[in-house]
Scaffold this motif. Structure first.
Motif: not given
Length: 234
Positions: A14-26
């Motif tokens: 879940p932490l990896v998925r959360t990080s990638m969501k943040a990357v996409s938005a950024a």
């Protein structure tokens, strides 16, 4: 032992998925920041400045919405009561971004843009100021978590506080410029400068968050892979 490894892997995914969501938005935030910079520069060059002023407010407001999305994604991993309360502050950033978009749209259709866009600049500056505080807090939490797990934080993460301090300064400057423009002190130029500043801050924030969170996701993906490779294959 295998159960412990399996449990840790489940916690990391879940932490990896959360990080990638943040990357996409950024990433989207950074692109919009570039757009805001370009539009503000063209407006300052006296090319349909009134329209571009309102357009820049729409672009910057949208960038702040994506910045709030990245913050919300990062905060989803923190579950303590105090952090849940801080996560609620993300709504204020959404509100600031929405105000920038809404007032910009009204300005495009010609509804007193020299009044509405300076108000938008003040709202966006306040949202940026709050965002810098939340980003700094999240960065501190993530650095502490990495150290607890035995991972030295990346140099980029350790220096993020400097960037967030600059972001806070830009937020205060945008609020001041918006107030001066609203008071009638060269409103067109000052409002464009405020949008230019916020666009630059959005670009820097998007670039930094993309870099750090992508590294963070990569480290955790590699850790999951290593933990699942049998010892005889290493």
């Amino acid at each position: 032992m295998d159960e412990m490894i399996q449990t840790e892997a489940i916690q990391r995914k879940p932490l990896v998925r959360t990080s990638m969501k943040a990357v996409s938005a950024a990433v989207v935030e950074g692109i919009l920041g570039i757009g805001a910079l370009a539009v503000a520069i063209i407006g300052l060059a006296h090319v349909v400045p009134m329209i571009l002023l309102a357009v820049s407010s729409i672009i910057v407001g949208t960038a702040l919405l994506f910045q709030a999305g990245a913050l919300a994604a990062r905060y989803s991993y923190h579950t303590t009561e105090s952090e849940r309360r801080r996560r609620g502050w993300v709504g204020a950033i959404f509100f600031g971004g929405t105000a920038g978009v809404t007032l910009g749209i009204l300005g495009v259709i010609g509804f007193v843009p020299l009044i509405l866009v300076p108000i938008a600049a003040m709202s966006l500056g306040a949202a940026l100021l709050l965002s810098s505080a939340l980003n700094a807090r999240l960065n501190a939490l993530e650095v502490a978590r990495e150290r607890e797990q035995g991972y030295p934080p990346e140099l980029a993460r350790e220096t993020m506080s400097i960037a967030f301090g600059a972001q806070a300064f830009v937020g205060l400057a945008a609020m001041g410029l918006g107030l001066l423009a609203l008071a009638g002190v060269n409103p067109l130029v000052l409002a464009l400068v405020a949008m230019f500043s916020i666009g630059g801050a959005a670009l820097i924030d998007g670039a930094i968050v993309t870099r750090v969170m992508s590294l963070f996701a990569k480290e955790n993906r590699e850790e999951i892979f290593i933990r699942h490779v049998p010892e005889e294959r290493l």
